[in-house]
Design a protein around this motif. Structure first.
Motif, mmCIF file in Angstrom:
data_model
loop_
_atom_site.group_PDB
_atom_site.id
_atom_site.type_symbol
_atom_site.label_atom_id
_atom_site.label_comp_id
_atom_site.label_asym_id
_atom_site.label_seq_id
_atom_site.Cartn_x
_atom_site.Cartn_y
_atom_site.Cartn_z
ATOM 1 N N ASP A 128 31.934 28.914 42.722
ATOM 2 C CA ASP A 128 33.303 29.419 42.551
ATOM 3 C C ASP A 128 33.517 30.770 43.210
ATOM 4 O O ASP A 128 34.593 31.369 43.098
ATOM 5 C CB ASP A 128 33.670 29.485 41.071
ATOM 6 C CG ASP A 128 32.698 30.317 40.261
ATOM 7 O OD1 ASP A 128 32.841 30.344 39.015
ATOM 8 O OD2 ASP A 128 31.769 30.956 40.853
ATOM 9 N N ASP A 131 32.527 33.771 42.631
ATOM 10 C CA ASP A 131 32.798 34.966 41.802
ATOM 11 C C ASP A 131 31.670 35.986 41.857
ATOM 12 O O ASP A 131 31.679 36.978 41.133
ATOM 13 C CB ASP A 131 33.060 34.556 40.356
ATOM 14 C CG ASP A 131 31.891 33.809 39.721
ATOM 15 O OD1 ASP A 131 32.024 33.399 38.552
ATOM 16 O OD2 ASP A 131 30.843 33.619 40.397
ATOM 17 N N ASP A 142 25.824 31.364 36.019
ATOM 18 C CA ASP A 142 27.270 31.357 35.780
ATOM 19 C C ASP A 142 27.585 30.542 34.527
ATOM 20 O O ASP A 142 27.507 29.314 34.531
ATOM 21 C CB ASP A 142 27.989 30.763 37.001
ATOM 22 C CG ASP A 142 29.469 31.091 36.999
ATOM 23 O OD1 ASP A 142 30.092 30.956 38.056
ATOM 24 O OD2 ASP A 142 29.992 31.476 35.920
ATOM 25 N N THR A 186 35.661 29.529 37.985
ATOM 26 C CA THR A 186 36.592 30.624 37.686
ATOM 27 C C THR A 186 37.595 30.730 38.832
ATOM 28 O O THR A 186 37.204 30.718 40.011
ATOM 29 C CB THR A 186 35.824 31.947 37.546
ATOM 30 O OG1 THR A 186 34.834 31.794 36.545
ATOM 31 C CG2 THR A 186 36.743 33.080 37.174
ATOM 32 N N ALA A 206 39.897 31.979 41.828
ATOM 33 C CA ALA A 206 39.609 33.004 42.824
ATOM 34 C C ALA A 206 40.319 34.301 42.465
ATOM 35 O O ALA A 206 41.467 34.309 42.010
ATOM 36 C CB ALA A 206 40.038 32.518 44.213
ATOM 37 N N THR A 266 39.512 36.355 40.105
ATOM 38 C CA THR A 266 39.318 36.762 38.702
ATOM 39 C C THR A 266 38.105 37.671 38.583
ATOM 40 O O THR A 266 37.038 37.367 39.115
ATOM 41 C CB THR A 266 39.115 35.535 37.808
ATOM 42 O OG1 THR A 266 40.243 34.670 37.927
ATOM 43 C CG2 THR A 266 38.962 35.965 36.346
ATOM 44 N N LYS A 267 38.294 38.805 37.917
ATOM 45 C CA LYS A 267 37.168 39.701 37.677
ATOM 46 C C LYS A 267 36.297 39.128 36.543
ATOM 47 O O LYS A 267 36.812 38.737 35.507
ATOM 48 C CB LYS A 267 37.656 41.091 37.298
ATOM 49 C CG LYS A 267 38.379 41.796 38.418
ATOM 50 C CD LYS A 267 38.780 43.219 38.003
ATOM 51 C CE LYS A 267 39.480 43.951 39.169
ATOM 52 N NZ LYS A 267 39.840 45.327 38.796
ATOM 53 N N VAL A 268 35.000 39.063 36.823
ATOM 54 C CA VAL A 268 34.086 38.452 35.849
ATOM 55 C C VAL A 268 32.983 39.439 35.487
ATOM 56 O O VAL A 268 32.741 40.426 36.186
ATOM 57 C CB VAL A 268 33.464 37.156 36.420
ATOM 58 C CG1 VAL A 268 34.537 36.120 36.709
ATOM 59 C CG2 VAL A 268 32.644 37.461 37.687
ATOM 60 N N GLY A 307 29.504 35.548 34.784
ATOM 61 C CA GLY A 307 30.495 34.760 35.502
ATOM 62 C C GLY A 307 31.715 34.434 34.687
ATOM 63 O O GLY A 307 32.526 33.597 35.083
#
Length: 460
Positions: A307, A309, A316, A321, A323, A325-327, A331
């Motif tokens: 994904d 991330d 993960d 998740t 695209a 998106t802060k993880v 993950g």
């Protein structure tokens, strides 16, 4: 007088020699033999005993003025007796007493003209029988768990058959009662105190003093004044417990020591069981750790990030998740920062009022009705501010440790259940019972025990 003292000395010497023989074989397992599991019933103890004693009889007593007795000069005489006792409670026994002997005095009080009427009297106690209560005041030992000294009181009532003989001044001795064989039957009240010393399991040395109140003024054969006659008996004797030697004697048994032994044993058993559980859990954790290390070594070779991330698939925990998106390192999307809610003085007052008004039914975990409004305000506080709450139940030391631990836990759980029923988040409430292990006051007073019976609320 010298002859009587010699007889008394020989009697005391014989009893002391017998006591010494019993003490020659020390009981190295006395503490174990005195142990009886608490609340296991009186059939585990010896409750019947017999005793023999001997000593001195005298008309003088510790009660009243002795110079006003019918005869002014006592002549100590040897007496002896026996009893059989049934111990009903550790501090109360009923015993049937028997006593024989002779009471003697000289120089009667002068008559109205100032003349001495009788030179002496001599009363033979043919027999006496009484039923008495024997009250043990304490079991005392300053060095060991097993008691050594038992102070006691006795009080009872009975009947005696006695023959008083009087000797007029310058005359011959005659019976006071001219009919029959000169004997008289009277009711009397024995009142005494003494000490018993444990010589060996089931064998006690008995030292005592007894005053016998006769229900008449006939005992000394001279009716002088308006008071009834009395005489005293100081004695030494031996008591032997009946029944199996494997059982301790109830009158000398220390139940507190048995409760302490039981507590220590159960505590050791619990400690061993917990240690076994800890060792087993450690073994399981070690096995899991080895499996995890092997798995991580294999997955480390994989670097695929499906994904995009920045976290490889093997690590993960939140695949696919979206695209951009802060993880976090797993993950998963970062959670929104939690808004910190602080506990105010008003919040503390709501909890303090709930603690103050909290009451349960005696020996139960049922909350009393008048405590519910205060708990309702605490529940609303938890709903409004999403606080966490720790409930800690405590008891005094009345009852067993197991019972107190269960009761304290049940009461804390009862409060939790009520708060949850009013909308509070169950996952944010922790209920724990500590029993009698964390007192905040002494358990030796009613006020201290009341303070120790509590449930503590801690807002977080």
């Amino acid at each position: 007088m010298k002859t009587n003292l010699k007889k008394a000395t020989m009697l005391l010497t014989g009893l002391m020699v017998g006591s010494k023989l019993f003490a020659q074989t020390p009981d190295t397992s006395a503490a174990a033999k005195d142990y009886v599991r608490p609340f296991s019933g009186g059939d585990k103890l010896r409750t019947w005993s017999i005793g023999v004693h001997g000593g001195l009889l005298t008309p003088f007593t510790v009660f009243g003025s002795n110079n006003k007795q019918d005869f002014t000069h006592p002549q100590e005489q040897v007496g002896y007796g026996a009893y059989i006792k049934k111990q009903i409670l550790p501090s109360l026994g009923l015993q049937a007493d028997f006593l024989r002997g002779k009471v003697k005095g000289t120089s009667s009080q002068p008559d109205g003209l100032g003349n001495t009427v009788y030179s002496q009297y001599e009363t033979n106690i043919n027999w006496s029988a009484a039923l008495s209560a024997n009250i043990t005041l304490a079991n005392i030992n300053w060095r060991h768990e097993k008691p050594f000294i038992q102070p006691y009181l006795t009080v009872g009532a009975g009947t005696m058959n006695y023959t008083p003989k009087i000797t007029p001044v310058g005359g011959q001795q005659v019976n006071f009662k001219n009919t029959g064989n000169g004997s008289i039957n009277e009711v009397y009240i024995p009142l005494g105190l003494g000490l018993k010393f444990d010589l060996a399991p089931g064998v006690n040395l008995d030292l005592g003093y007894q005053v016998n109140f006769v229900n008449s003024d006939n005992f000394d054969g001279y009716k002088y004044g308006s008071g009834n006659d009395r005489f005293s008996y100081v004695y030494i004797g031996l008591e032997f417990a009946l029944g199996s030697k494997k059982k301790p004697q109830m009158a000398t048994h220390n139940p507190v020591a048995s409760m302490r032994t039981e507590y220590m044993w159960q505590n050791e058993q619990t400690k061993n069981a917990l240690q076994q559980q800890i060792d087993a859990e450690k073994a399981k954790n070690d096995a899991l750790r080895n499996d995890l290390n092997t798995t991580n070594a294999n997955l480390a070779k994989l670097t695929t990030d499906s994904d995009g991330d920045g976290v490889v698939d093997v690590n993960d925990k939140c695949p696919n998740t979206p695209a951009g998106t802060k993880v976090d390192g797993s993950g998963c999307p970062l959670a929104k920062p939690e808004v910190k809610v602080y506990v105010t003085e008003e919040d503390k007052k709501v909890v303090k009022d709930a603690i103050k008004n909290l009451e349960f039914d005696l020996g139960k975990a049922t909350i009393r009705a008048h405590s519910l409004p205060s708990l309702d305000r605490v529940a609303q506080l938890l709903v409004d501010k999403n606080f966490s709450l720790k409930l800690a139940g405590h008891t005094d030391n009345t009852g067993s440790n197991e019972l107190n631990m269960r009761l304290s836990k049940d009461r804390a759980e009862s409060i939790k259940a009520y708060l949850v029923s009013k909308g509070a988040n169950a996952s944010r409430i922790e209920a724990t019972g500590y029993g009698q292990t964390q007192p905040i006051a002494t358990n030796k007073t009613a006020a201290g025990r009341q303070a120790n019976r509590r449930v503590e609320f801690t807002l977080l």
